[in-house]
Design an enzyme around this catalytic site. Structure first.
Site, short mmCIF file in Angstrom:
data_model
loop_
_atom_site.label_atom_id
_atom_site.label_comp_id
_atom_site.label_asym_id
_atom_site.label_seq_id
_atom_site.Cartn_x
_atom_site.Cartn_y
_atom_site.Cartn_z
N GLU A 1 1.06 -1.14 0.07
CA GLU A 1 -0.16 -0.12 -0.08
C GLU A 1 1.08 1.14 0.01
O GLU A 1 2.06 1.35 0.40
CB GLU A 1 -0.76 0.14 1.23
CG GLU A 1 -0.27 -0.48 2.61
CD GLU A 1 0.89 0.53 2.86
OE1 GLU A 1 0.84 1.75 2.93
OE2 GLU A 1 1.97 -0.20 3.28
N GLY B 1 6.72 0.21 3.79
CA GLY B 1 5.28 -0.14 3.00
C GLY B 1 5.54 -0.25 1.55
O GLY B 1 6.77 -0.79 0.99
N GLU B 2 4.41 0.05 0.40
CA GLU B 2 4.63 -0.21 -0.92
C GLU B 2 4.69 -1.69 -1.41
O GLU B 2 4.71 -1.97 -2.44
CB GLU B 2 5.75 0.41 -1.47
CG GLU B 2 6.11 1.57 -1.09
CD GLU B 2 7.71 2.17 -2.06
OE1 GLU B 2 8.20 1.41 -2.59
OE2 GLU B 2 7.94 3.51 -1.86
N GLY B 3 4.54 -2.52 -0.31
CA GLY B 3 4.62 -4.02 -0.68
C GLY B 3 6.10 -4.50 -0.70
O GLY B 3 6.59 -5.48 -1.10
#
Lengths: 360, 360
Positions: free
Chosen positions: B170, B317-319
């Site tokens: 995300e 984050g960001e995966g």
């Protein structure tokens, strides 16, 4: 015979170190938010002495040898498994074969002293010192000359290979016993806290292993109940194994040549322990792949100040943990080299961006 | 509008489970010696309901949205960074871009509700619910209808993609605040223990974030000082974010379709928390990539009984953590499928081999 290679300590306060930290902090992420990946990137940049390091031709080296002490019943498996597993490594069916194939790692098995005469095969390098060590419950595991010979062979194995990374693994029925003895001899940790179940000894097997190792200890390393002061090379010769000595030599040469060293499990870490007693700066070049399920490993890593990448209860050896973490190390380098900066990507910086974090 | 997909719990005592354990125990290694790799292999075999699972077309899904609450100053970065980072993901310069490229993961960024109108680009799927949520310190973050819509969109994003793995990540300035509120609402853990520094707040910033979240909490979730009983969907609507709701929907659909779910960090785990409150069996399909540096994550993982693969202080984050661990998961499957057995490799078994270990 064996001349210990010189090793340059990494300069963590250097201009390059500041440049690497600045580069990491200007990338499009909060400073320090890639955690361990950033410290890995910094270490590899310093090892290669450049802001954009590259990982070239990583060499997965698996050193195999037999142990005379195995005759005393210190392993759950029979000694012939060492030679059988070497065949399995080369045939592609072992864990290390699968992992090396997954990641395109060049896999070489080094016969450091297996009690079996292999014919020549691709991927096998024969550097046999003897058909296994002597039984260290009766006499020194190797002569001083054999020990020197093994260290030198480990150096040469690295020298003869290209690339800038070595991954160190091993195979040898009985070698957690040898590693535990080296750990007890070269750290302040008590012998009992160095001994584990190896490939999976049950309670009775563990009790037998403890009794055998106490006997070895009294023969070579205790003086009226307290530890004698064995030099690292004396400890290696009396208590070690040919595969351990070769890994020690390989690590020293790799650090000398500024190669990254990826250390597998308990036995490979014991080889690094010996290497640090000869050249402490070797540690700067090491990444410890994992903390194994073998009970002495956590304390040994703590003694060395090593921070393992994984804690997954692996206890196979073969270099399997080292190969497993390879892509994580590659990720650190990819990120360092390929991420955009705030400026180049047109991303707004922190609201208090005059304060550059001192992380990592 | 949103109909929660059914999820079949995995049968850990099934015949298949016994077959998988037997297969792992007959491979050329001491039983259990590949530790976490063996439990991963077992989980994936059970998810796919077969002894030789395959990982097909893994989908890295990064859900992005803005948060009205960001206006209250709960992040170290300005809100426009959400949209800027989406551009960076698509341009290839972000951490997730680098890692997805390294591992050949199909990367899709889903605009779940970013406060910016993107033009259509390859790799971007526009599922915008609104231009960011409302400010939850003033009113519910979203309407019940928006919440249902977001859950449904998350389901559809997964349905429309091939393969049997989803990796969830995300982006959303302010979303650790939203995740902390959801954690406090849906676990017994006190709000204060759910709040962390996010992208790197300093002391003053953290104090401001705590004060803002207490205000939100009193508005929506406290009843005379103790917790109210919000249903999962009420909590998600009042306190959540569009990207979190879509991840919840995506996870439910993925588990329904027996896909492996690789969960990134704190915010993705909060989405799984919501999902487990709707369908507890979703957890059987999850692998938690890492325990992040965000302070609530460790407690949230413990609440869920999740055992993260890495503990590296990642907090981007960001995966990024999910993509990072991808090759480790692939290793588990390669080993399960490709290792030789004692019989096929002609390797001698344990000296007490009538005793088959009950590990893993």
């Amino acid at each position: 015979m064996f001349e210990c290679p010189e090793i340059t300590p990494l300069q963590t306060q250097s201009e390059l170190s500041q440049q690497l930290k600045h580069k990491l902090n200007r990338q499009t992420k909060p400073p320090g938010s890639l955690g361990r990946l950033e410290s890995l990137a910094l270490q590899i940049g310093l090892i290669q002495n450049r802001e954009s390091p590259e990982l070239i031709a990583p060499q997965m080296l698996v050193f195999a040898a037999d142990h005379g002490l195995a005759a005393q019943g210190v392993s759950a498996y029979p000694a012939e498994v060492t030679a059988q597993m070497v065949q399995n490594f080369l045939s592609g069916g072992a864990a290390i074969s699968v992992l090396a194939r997954q990641h395109g790692l060049a896999l070489t098995v080094i016969d450091a002293g297996v009690k079996f005469d292999f014919s020549h095969r691709p991927g096998l390098e024969i550097r046999k010192i003897a058909h296994g060590t002597q039984d260290s419950s009766l006499m020194p595991a190797m002569t001083d000359a054999q020990c020197q010979h093994a260290l030198q062979a480990g150096c040469e194995v690295v020298q003869q290979r290209s690339g800038n990374v070595v991954l160190l693994g091993e195979m040898g029925i009985g070698n957690t016993a040898s590693a535990a003895l080296l750990m007890a001899a070269l750290t302040p940790i008590a012998l009992a806290d160095c001994i584990g179940r190896g490939t999976g000894l049950d309670e009775a097997g563990l009790a037998r292993k403890v009794a055998v190792l106490q006997k070895v200890w009294h023969l070579h390393a205790s003086l009226q109940g307290s530890k004698t002061v064995l030099t690292p090379l004396q400890a290696l010769a009396k208590l070690g194994g040919f595969e351990i000595a070769m890994m020690t030599g390989a690590a020293l040469q790799a650090a000398h040549a500024r190669r990254l060293i990826v250390v597998d499990g308990f036995i490979a870490t014991a080889a690094i322990l010996v290497a640090t007693k000869l050249k402490p700066a070797v540690l700067d070049y090491c990444v410890f792949a994992h903390c194994s399920g073998e009970s002495g490993h956590r304390a040994l890593l703590a003694h060395l100040g090593g921070s393992p990448l994984l804690d997954w209860g692996l206890r196979l050896g073969e270099g399997s943990g080292a190969a497993l973490v390879w892509p994580l190390i590659a990720s650190a380098v990819h990120l360092l080299n390929e991420m955009a900066s705030f400026e180049s990507a047109g991303v707004s910086d922190r609201l208090d961006s005059s304060v550059e974090s001192n992380k990592p």
